[in-house]
Design an enzyme around this catalytic site. Structure first.
Site, PDB file in Angstrom:
ATOM      1  N   ARG A 171       7.086  34.158 -14.001  1.00 57.57           N
ATOM      2  CA  ARG A 171       6.909  32.712 -13.945  1.00 57.57           C
ATOM      3  C   ARG A 171       8.228  32.105 -13.479  1.00 57.57           C
ATOM      4  O   ARG A 171       9.275  32.731 -13.552  1.00 57.57           O
ATOM      5  CB  ARG A 171       6.521  32.140 -15.308  1.00 57.57           C
ATOM      6  CG  ARG A 171       7.560  32.359 -16.380  1.00 57.57           C
ATOM      7  CD  ARG A 171       7.094  31.857 -17.742  1.00 57.57           C
ATOM      8  NE  ARG A 171       8.124  32.040 -18.754  1.00 57.57           N
ATOM      9  CZ  ARG A 171       9.105  31.193 -18.990  1.00 57.57           C
ATOM     10  NH1 ARG A 171       9.193  30.084 -18.264  1.00 57.57           N
ATOM     11  NH2 ARG A 171      10.006  31.416 -19.921  1.00 57.57           N
ATOM     12  N   ARG A 185      10.807  22.266 -14.153  1.00 49.69           N
ATOM     13  CA  ARG A 185      10.908  21.184 -15.126  1.00 49.69           C
ATOM     14  C   ARG A 185      10.847  19.838 -14.409  1.00 49.69           C
ATOM     15  O   ARG A 185      11.639  19.578 -13.507  1.00 49.69           O
ATOM     16  CB  ARG A 185      12.220  21.271 -15.899  1.00 49.69           C
ATOM     17  CG  ARG A 185      12.342  22.490 -16.778  1.00 49.69           C
ATOM     18  CD  ARG A 185      13.627  22.417 -17.557  1.00 49.69           C
ATOM     19  NE  ARG A 185      13.877  23.652 -18.283  1.00 49.69           N
ATOM     20  CZ  ARG A 185      15.055  23.993 -18.789  1.00 49.69           C
ATOM     21  NH1 ARG A 185      16.087  23.177 -18.626  1.00 49.69           N
ATOM     22  NH2 ARG A 185      15.206  25.110 -19.434  1.00 49.69           N
ATOM     23  N   ARG A 191      20.611  49.062 -11.734  1.00 47.11           N
ATOM     24  CA  ARG A 191      21.515  48.274 -10.904  1.00 47.11           C
ATOM     25  C   ARG A 191      22.805  48.091 -11.681  1.00 47.11           C
ATOM     26  O   ARG A 191      22.801  48.013 -12.913  1.00 47.11           O
ATOM     27  CB  ARG A 191      20.921  46.916 -10.558  1.00 47.11           C
ATOM     28  CG  ARG A 191      19.763  46.986  -9.597  1.00 47.11           C
ATOM     29  CD  ARG A 191      20.175  47.431  -8.213  1.00 47.11           C
ATOM     30  NE  ARG A 191      20.892  46.386  -7.499  1.00 47.11           N
ATOM     31  CZ  ARG A 191      21.538  46.578  -6.356  1.00 47.11           C
ATOM     32  NH1 ARG A 191      21.611  47.777  -5.818  1.00 47.11           N
ATOM     33  NH2 ARG A 191      22.149  45.573  -5.760  1.00 47.11           N
ATOM     34  N   ARG A 240      27.508  35.455  -7.895  1.00 46.71           N
ATOM     35  CA  ARG A 240      27.970  34.258  -8.595  1.00 46.71           C
ATOM     36  C   ARG A 240      29.467  34.344  -8.870  1.00 46.71           C
ATOM     37  O   ARG A 240      30.071  35.410  -8.804  1.00 46.71           O
ATOM     38  CB  ARG A 240      27.215  34.045  -9.901  1.00 46.71           C
ATOM     39  CG  ARG A 240      27.320  35.154 -10.933  1.00 46.71           C
ATOM     40  CD  ARG A 240      26.471  34.818 -12.151  1.00 46.71           C
ATOM     41  NE  ARG A 240      26.562  35.839 -13.189  1.00 46.71           N
ATOM     42  CZ  ARG A 240      25.996  35.740 -14.386  1.00 46.71           C
ATOM     43  NH1 ARG A 240      25.303  34.662 -14.691  1.00 46.71           N
ATOM     44  NH2 ARG A 240      26.109  36.708 -15.285  1.00 46.71           N
ATOM     45  N   GLU A 293      30.968  38.350  -9.005  1.00 45.91           N
ATOM     46  CA  GLU A 293      30.086  39.457  -9.372  1.00 45.91           C
ATOM     47  C   GLU A 293      29.378  40.000  -8.132  1.00 45.91           C
ATOM     48  O   GLU A 293      28.660  39.275  -7.453  1.00 45.91           O
ATOM     49  CB  GLU A 293      29.044  39.009 -10.398  1.00 45.91           C
ATOM     50  CG  GLU A 293      29.626  38.656 -11.742  1.00 45.91           C
ATOM     51  CD  GLU A 293      28.564  38.386 -12.800  1.00 45.91           C
ATOM     52  OE1 GLU A 293      27.363  38.624 -12.509  1.00 45.91           O
ATOM     53  OE2 GLU A 293      28.925  37.943 -13.896  1.00 45.91           O
ATOM     54  N   TYR A 324      15.807  45.617 -20.575  1.00 44.76           N
ATOM     55  CA  TYR A 324      16.798  44.549 -20.577  1.00 44.76           C
ATOM     56  C   TYR A 324      16.683  43.758 -21.871  1.00 44.76           C
ATOM     57  O   TYR A 324      15.600  43.287 -22.238  1.00 44.76           O
ATOM     58  CB  TYR A 324      16.619  43.605 -19.382  1.00 44.76           C
ATOM     59  CG  TYR A 324      17.677  42.538 -19.360  1.00 44.76           C
ATOM     60  CD1 TYR A 324      18.958  42.831 -18.896  1.00 44.76           C
ATOM     61  CD2 TYR A 324      17.418  41.265 -19.853  1.00 44.76           C
ATOM     62  CE1 TYR A 324      19.958  41.879 -18.906  1.00 44.76           C
ATOM     63  CE2 TYR A 324      18.415  40.302 -19.860  1.00 44.76           C
ATOM     64  CZ  TYR A 324      19.676  40.617 -19.386  1.00 44.76           C
ATOM     65  OH  TYR A 324      20.672  39.670 -19.407  1.00 44.76           O
ATOM     66  N   ASP A 363      18.441  40.531 -24.084  1.00 42.43           N
ATOM     67  CA  ASP A 363      19.427  39.484 -24.337  1.00 42.43           C
ATOM     68  C   ASP A 363      20.132  39.816 -25.644  1.00 42.43           C
ATOM     69  O   ASP A 363      19.640  40.623 -26.445  1.00 42.43           O
ATOM     70  CB  ASP A 363      18.749  38.107 -24.430  1.00 42.43           C
ATOM     71  CG  ASP A 363      18.360  37.562 -23.062  1.00 42.43           C
ATOM     72  OD1 ASP A 363      19.099  37.830 -22.097  1.00 42.43           O
ATOM     73  OD2 ASP A 363      17.322  36.877 -22.963  1.00 42.43           O
TER      74      ASP A 363
END
Length: 369
Positions: free
Chosen positions: A174, A178, A251, A282, A302, A350, A352
């Site tokens: 998704r 906003r 990666r 970034r 990076e 992955y 967080d």
């Protein structure tokens, strides 16, 4: 045969290992934490440069909706009120991220949600009813051509090292669109950075626990395993099994840190470079995470690249081939009676930071209850 000296040998001093060690220590268990790096903290480690806490292994911004986990980390170090509001730089033009009314105004010069919705509806119309077969089609279906070309395509192809047409659609399940003027990247209730850096969190978690750095588990495996009743392994699951069925793919990232003799380089902690011709994804300016007032600044570029034996694995490539291979190793791990597998590399997923902590707490509750 000698008796084990420790209840747990914890391989890896990142968040998962540190939380596990802390909870076991609270229960009166004797733990030894080892890490092959010269420091504790794993990828959350911060290096002090001129009083600036430099996130050595990439930006780490804590966010969660779980108040219990928020209270847990704040019990070791207070967190500040940093709010992640990154910018996207496309050919010198700056766009607010995530995609919100500020972004739409910058793209199209409009000012109302209805105008933005109308443009997105027009640009996605030709893809209605299609089942996207790759990431490009998925992004065009969700957001339309302008957002995809300027803010998604180049960044994503750099990040994954593959054309968007070669990437599976599920990578973008998704896209948050906003229709408010809100630049807060996360929707979570709690967000911030530890005051004084993430090392404070690591130190709090590992207080009173024996830790050894510069220790490579695989170079002295038999001896190290004999030290404890159980091993908590947070490294690569395929390496644990000597790559018996092949190597899982990742990666990686290369970080280029630069100290500048100026007080403010880009005015924001995170600026993404979304065009394909710029090799880095970034630039991080670390002082802004803690609202620093130092006379100098440190920036980090990076550069994404394929993981190899020469660099660190960061992002699992969860395509069908790698998922099947991981499941093979997972079946082997499930047969192990004295080793506990946990964390990003051992679970090939992955996480967080709040998810790592939650997983470690759940595992310790199950094992130590």
């Amino acid at each position: 045969m000698r008796e084990p000296e420790y209840d747990f040998l914890i391989v890896g001093a990142g968040l998962y290992g540190a939380v596990f060690a802390h909870e076991a220590h609270k229960k009166g268990k004797k733990c030894l934490v080892i890490d092959k790096r010269e420091h504790l903290g794993g990828n959350t480690y911060c290096e002090d440069v001129d009083g600036i806490n430099v996130h050595k292994y990439g930006a780490h911004i804590f966010h969660t909706n779980d108040k219990a986990i928020w209270d847990y980390v704040n019990s070791f170090v207070p967190f500040n009120r940093y709010t992640n509001s990154p910018l996207g730089n496309y050919k010198g033009e700056l766009y607010n991220l995530p995609f919100n009314m500020n972004t739409f105004r910058q793209l199209w010069g409009i000012s109302t949600p209805d105008e933005a919705k109308a443009i997105i509806a027009e640009q996605t119309q030709e893809y209605k009813g299609r089942v996207p077969s790759n990431l490009e089609e998925q992004a065009l279906t969700l957001a339309g051509r302008d957002i995809y070309e300027k803010l998604i395509k180049g960044y994503t192809e750099k990040q994954w090292g593959r054309k968007a047409t070669e990437l599976p659609a599920f990578i973008i399940k998704r896209l948050p669109l906003r229709f408010t003027y809100d630049n807060n990247y996360f929707n979570d209730d709690y967000q911030g950075i530890p005051i004084g850096g993430y090392n404070k969190l690591t130190e709090g978690l590992l207080e009173g626990i024996e830790c050894r750095t510069n220790v490579d588990f695989f170079k002295d495996r038999k001896n190290l395993e004999s030290l404890a009743e159980q091993v908590v392994f947070t490294g690569k699951i395929d390496e644990y099994f000597d790559y018996r069925h092949g190597k899982l793919e990742y990666r990686s990232l290369h970080f280029e840190h630069t100290t500048l003799d100026q007080d403010n380089y880009q005015g924001n902690a995170v600026v993404n470079y979304t065009e394909a011709t710029i090799p880095y994804t970034r630039i991080i300016e670390h002082k802004h995470f803690e609202f620093g007032k130092q006379k100098t600044t440190v920036i980090t570029k990076e550069y994404p690249l394929e993981a190899s034996s020469e660099n660190e694995p960061y992002y699992p490539i969860n395509d069908a081939k790698n998922t099947d291979l991981f499941n093979t190793y997972k079946k082997m791990a499930d047969q192990e009676t004295t080793t506990i597998f946990g964390g990003r590399l051992a679970e090939y997923r992955y996480y967080d930071m709040h998810q790592v902590i939650g997983a470690a707490l759940a595992k310790t509750r199950k094992i130590l209850s």
